[in-house]
Design a protein around this motif. Structure first.
Motif, short mmCIF file in Angstrom:
data_model
loop_
_atom_site.label_atom_id
_atom_site.label_comp_id
_atom_site.label_asym_id
_atom_site.label_seq_id
_atom_site.Cartn_x
_atom_site.Cartn_y
_atom_site.Cartn_z
N ALA A 1 -36.46 10.59 17.48
CA ALA A 1 -35.58 11.21 18.47
C ALA A 1 -35.71 10.49 19.82
CB ALA A 1 -35.93 12.68 18.62
N GLN A 2 -36.93 10.09 20.20
CA GLN A 2 -37.14 9.37 21.45
C GLN A 2 -36.42 8.01 21.42
OE1 GLN A 2 -41.23 8.51 22.30
NE2 GLN A 2 -40.77 7.56 24.27
N LEU A 3 -36.52 7.31 20.30
CA LEU A 3 -35.83 6.02 20.18
C LEU A 3 -34.32 6.17 20.24
CD1 LEU A 3 -37.96 4.22 17.46
CD2 LEU A 3 -37.75 3.61 19.86
N LYS A 4 -33.80 7.22 19.60
CA LYS A 4 -32.35 7.45 19.63
C LYS A 4 -31.89 7.76 21.05
CE LYS A 4 -31.22 7.81 15.08
NZ LYS A 4 -30.34 6.87 14.49
N ALA A 5 -32.69 8.53 21.80
CA ALA A 5 -32.34 8.85 23.18
C ALA A 5 -32.34 7.59 24.04
CB ALA A 5 -33.32 9.88 23.74
N GLU A 6 -33.34 6.74 23.88
CA GLU A 6 -33.38 5.48 24.63
C GLU A 6 -32.21 4.58 24.26
OE1 GLU A 6 -37.23 3.75 24.05
OE2 GLU A 6 -38.24 5.37 25.12
N GLU A 7 -31.82 4.60 22.99
CA GLU A 7 -30.66 3.81 22.57
C GLU A 7 -29.39 4.31 23.26
OE1 GLU A 7 -28.47 2.53 18.39
OE2 GLU A 7 -29.42 4.50 18.54
N GLN A 8 -29.24 5.61 23.35
CA GLN A 8 -28.05 6.18 24.00
C GLN A 8 -28.01 5.84 25.49
OE1 GLN A 8 -25.45 7.44 22.46
NE2 GLN A 8 -26.52 7.08 20.54
N THR A 9 -29.19 5.84 26.16
CA THR A 9 -29.20 5.48 27.58
C THR A 9 -28.83 4.01 27.77
OG1 THR A 9 -31.57 5.06 27.52
CG2 THR A 9 -30.87 7.26 28.22
#
Length: 134
Positions: free
Chosen positions: A81-89
């Motif tokens: 989930a953290q990696l997906k959030a960083e990808e979205q930013t």
């Protein structure tokens, strides 16, 4: 006259079929000859003797020790989930590098980029290109 006799003997339709049949027969029998064995003991050695310690590395009978603590399913989900959030930013920010608008600038960059990179790699850097260069 001898050429005609040889040609009619070797090139008759019946002789070609016989040659193909013989080649097929030999092709089937040769691999079968390799499967024969003269061993009287048909049981594999590992089943009759069992595992034994030879004192050499690695001993496959001992399970290896775990090098690090394994992640739980919750930890894996949190990291994902953290990696997906960083990808979205990163997607929201967009690309910080802008391409030159004209092709002349791209051609100049293509001609000089290799030489400039080699200078930096070889230690003969240009302070205009690399401010940290001495």
């Amino acid at each position: 006259m001898t050429i005609n006799v040889g040609g009619t003997f070797f090139l008759k339709p019946g002789s070609i079929c016989r040659m193909v049949l013989m080649a097929g027969l030999v092709g089937m029998l040769l691999p079968a000859a390799g499967c024969t064995s003269t061993s009287t003991n048909n049981a594999p050695t590992a089943l009759t003797e069992g595992p034994r310690d030879t004192g050499s590395y690695p001993n496959l009978n001992i399970p290896p020790k775990v090098a690090a603590k394994q992640l739980t399913k919750e930890e894996t989900a949190a990291n994902l989930a953290q990696l997906k959030a960083e990808e979205q930013t990163q997607i929201a920010k967009g690309s910080g590098v802008k391409a030159p608008a004209n092709s002349a600038a791209l051609n100049t960059l293509a001609k000089t980029h290799g030489a400039d990179t080699l200078k930096q790699i070889e230690g003969k850097c240009d302070p205009a290109l690399d401010p940290s260069c001495n």
